[in-house]
Scaffold this motif. Structure first.
Motif, PDB file in Angstrom:
ATOM      1  N   LYS A  29       0.812  -1.206   0.000  1.00 33.79           N
ATOM      2  CA  LYS A  29       0.000   0.000   0.000  1.00 33.79           C
ATOM      3  C   LYS A  29       0.852   1.265   0.000  1.00 33.79           C
ATOM      4  O   LYS A  29       0.436   2.298  -0.514  1.00 33.79           O
ATOM      5  CB  LYS A  29      -0.900   0.004   1.237  1.00 33.79           C
ATOM      6  N   GLY A  30       2.025   1.197   0.571  1.00 34.30           N
ATOM      7  CA  GLY A  30       2.851   2.391   0.683  1.00 34.30           C
ATOM      8  C   GLY A  30       3.732   2.654  -0.513  1.00 34.30           C
ATOM      9  O   GLY A  30       4.214   3.779  -0.699  1.00 34.30           O
ATOM     10  N   VAL A  31       3.970   1.659  -1.333  1.00 36.06           N
ATOM     11  CA  VAL A  31       4.826   1.820  -2.510  1.00 36.06           C
ATOM     12  C   VAL A  31       3.955   1.756  -3.757  1.00 36.06           C
ATOM     13  O   VAL A  31       3.226   0.778  -3.969  1.00 36.06           O
ATOM     14  CB  VAL A  31       5.917   0.740  -2.563  1.00 36.06           C
ATOM     15  N   ARG A  32       4.063   2.783  -4.575  1.00 36.39           N
ATOM     16  CA  ARG A  32       3.302   2.816  -5.825  1.00 36.39           C
ATOM     17  C   ARG A  32       4.268   2.986  -6.991  1.00 36.39           C
ATOM     18  O   ARG A  32       5.099   3.899  -7.000  1.00 36.39           O
ATOM     19  CB  ARG A  32       2.322   3.991  -5.821  1.00 36.39           C
ATOM     20  N   ILE A  33       4.193   2.087  -7.935  1.00 35.99           N
ATOM     21  CA  ILE A  33       5.019   2.162  -9.143  1.00 35.99           C
ATOM     22  C   ILE A  33       4.123   2.653 -10.284  1.00 35.99           C
ATOM     23  O   ILE A  33       3.145   1.987 -10.652  1.00 35.99           O
ATOM     24  CB  ILE A  33       5.635   0.798  -9.481  1.00 35.99           C
ATOM     25  N   VAL A  34       4.455   3.821 -10.807  1.00 32.01           N
ATOM     26  CA  VAL A  34       3.639   4.460 -11.850  1.00 32.01           C
ATOM     27  C   VAL A  34       4.319   4.260 -13.203  1.00 32.01           C
ATOM     28  O   VAL A  34       5.509   4.554 -13.350  1.00 32.01           O
ATOM     29  CB  VAL A  34       3.459   5.964 -11.570  1.00 32.01           C
ATOM     30  N   PRO A  35       3.616   3.754 -14.209  1.00 24.50           N
ATOM     31  CA  PRO A  35       4.204   3.584 -15.554  1.00 24.50           C
ATOM     32  C   PRO A  35       4.587   4.929 -16.174  1.00 24.50           C
ATOM     33  O   PRO A  35       4.080   5.987 -15.784  1.00 24.50           O
ATOM     34  CB  PRO A  35       3.085   2.894 -16.345  1.00 24.50           C
ATOM     35  N   GLN A  36       5.453   4.857 -17.154  1.00 30.51           N
ATOM     36  CA  GLN A  36       5.955   6.064 -17.805  1.00 30.51           C
ATOM     37  C   GLN A  36       4.845   6.861 -18.476  1.00 30.51           C
ATOM     38  O   GLN A  36       4.912   8.086 -18.574  1.00 30.51           O
ATOM     39  CB  GLN A  36       7.025   5.688 -18.841  1.00 30.51           C
ATOM     40  N   SER A  37       3.824   6.199 -18.960  1.00 34.45           N
ATOM     41  CA  SER A  37       2.765   6.869 -19.732  1.00 34.45           C
ATOM     42  C   SER A  37       1.591   7.319 -18.876  1.00 34.45           C
ATOM     43  O   SER A  37       0.552   7.694 -19.425  1.00 34.45           O
ATOM     44  CB  SER A  37       2.247   5.916 -20.815  1.00 34.45           C
ATOM     45  N   GLU A  38       1.747   7.290 -17.531  1.00 33.68           N
ATOM     46  CA  GLU A  38       0.628   7.639 -16.670  1.00 33.68           C
ATOM     47  C   GLU A  38       1.032   8.589 -15.562  1.00 33.68           C
ATOM     48  O   GLU A  38       2.211   8.757 -15.251  1.00 33.68           O
ATOM     49  CB  GLU A  38       0.014   6.368 -16.032  1.00 33.68           C
ATOM     50  N   LYS A  39       0.006   9.207 -14.973  1.00 32.89           N
ATOM     51  CA  LYS A  39       0.131   9.940 -13.719  1.00 32.89           C
ATOM     52  C   LYS A  39      -1.039   9.525 -12.830  1.00 32.89           C
ATOM     53  O   LYS A  39      -2.157   9.333 -13.333  1.00 32.89           O
ATOM     54  CB  LYS A  39       0.104  11.461 -13.954  1.00 32.89           C
ATOM     55  N   HIS A  40      -0.776   9.409 -11.534  1.00 31.21           N
ATOM     56  CA  HIS A  40      -1.807   8.959 -10.601  1.00 31.21           C
ATOM     57  C   HIS A  40      -2.179  10.095  -9.664  1.00 31.21           C
ATOM     58  O   HIS A  40      -1.306  10.774  -9.111  1.00 31.21           O
ATOM     59  CB  HIS A  40      -1.317   7.757  -9.793  1.00 31.21           C
TER      60      HIS A  40
END
Length: 294
Positions: A29-40
């Motif tokens: 829950k504390g670590v989020r990996i965001v892809p290059q083509s996205e923003k969260h």
């Protein structure tokens, strides 16, 4: 081993297992990996907290929630057709295509519900407004300027939504059949007018060239006459100078010589000629022979 000891060990193992599971969940829950083509977009207690960019990001478990996963790739709206009226009151149909991408997703998700629909509506209104400022000929001939104006207006309109319009295209400008027939007639009339103008200009040029040729010929004739007159005047001057220097006898001698030459030419003819001369002429020839003998 007693039953109580077994139960105690089992309870201890369960607690350890639950703690390990809880720890794993917290890490996940504390670590989020965001892809290059996205923003969260992250919310905390229902409010905007942060925007996670591509790569590894850390959030507070159970408090921070990734509410929106927004693609930042360039998007294309479906091709649309708008009816518009030009400045000279001609109804046209404009086929448009718009490309955009989201730069600030926190604005996009909280300020507008249907992004594609909002952009399409904005583009339609701007296209109608811009077309209304131009005549039909300008719409067809200045398409690049029209596209630039539309794109600039759309960018200004959607700036509050965190969107960048990367490209706006006018794919086609369609006219109704009556307008097309009228334009075809106008085009044929214009072609005929240009042909007549070209023919008239050719005739005018031919007349000008003919006049130039006649003027040149007249100038050359006048020049030749002037040269002949100058030569004759020069010869007369030479004769006058000779008479002045050598006296009248030299002039009479030349005249007598010419008279004799003329008489010889008459006598040497192919036929037999009978020459009748007045008495004055005979005396002149006599004087000429005297001069020659002298």
């Amino acid at each position: 081993m007693s039953e109580d000891l077994i139960l105690g060990l089992l309870s201890e193992n369960i607690v350890i297992l639950l703690a390990a599971v809880f720890l794993i969940v917290v890490v996940l829950k504390g670590v989020r990996i965001v892809p290059q083509s996205e923003k969260h977009v992250v919310e905390r207690f229902g409010r905007l907290h942060s925007v996670l960019g591509p790569g590894i990001n850390f959030v507070v478990p159970f408090l921070d929630v990734v509410r929106h996963q927004i693609s930042i790739l360039e998007r294309q709206l479906p091709n649309a057709t708008q009816d518009a009226i030009t400045k000279d009151n001609v109804l046209v149909q404009i086929d448009t295509s718009v490309f955009y991408r989201i730069l600030e997703p926190e604005k996009t998700v909280y300020r507008i519900r249907d992004v594609d629909g909002a952009i399409a509506t904005t583009v339609a209104g701007i296209v109608r407004a811009e077309i209304g400022k131009m005549d039909l000929d300008e719409v067809q001939s200045n398409r690049a300027n029209l596209i630039a104006s539309i794109q600039s207006s759309v960018e200004t309109a959607v700036d509050d939504w965190g969107i960048e319009v990367t490209r706006a295209e006018i794919l086609d400008v369609n006219l109704d059949q009556a307008t097309r027939d009228a334009m075809l007639q106008q085009l044929n009339a214009e072609r005929a007018r240009r042909a007549q103008v070209t023919e008239a200009e050719g005739q005018k040029r031919a007349v000008e060239l003919q006049a130039d040729a006649e003027l040149y010929a007249a100038e050359q004739t006048a020049k030749a006459r002037r040269i002949g007159a100058e030569a004759e005047a020069y010869a007369t001057g030479v004769v006058a100078q000779a008479i002045k220097e050598n006296g009248l006898e030299a002039a009479q001698y030349q005249v007598a010589l010419k008279q004799v030459e003329a008489l010889n030419a008459l006598g040497n003819g192919d036929g037999k000629q009978t020459i009748v001369l007045p008495a004055a002429a005979l005396e002149a020839f006599g004087d000429a022979f005297k001069l020659l003998k002298g």
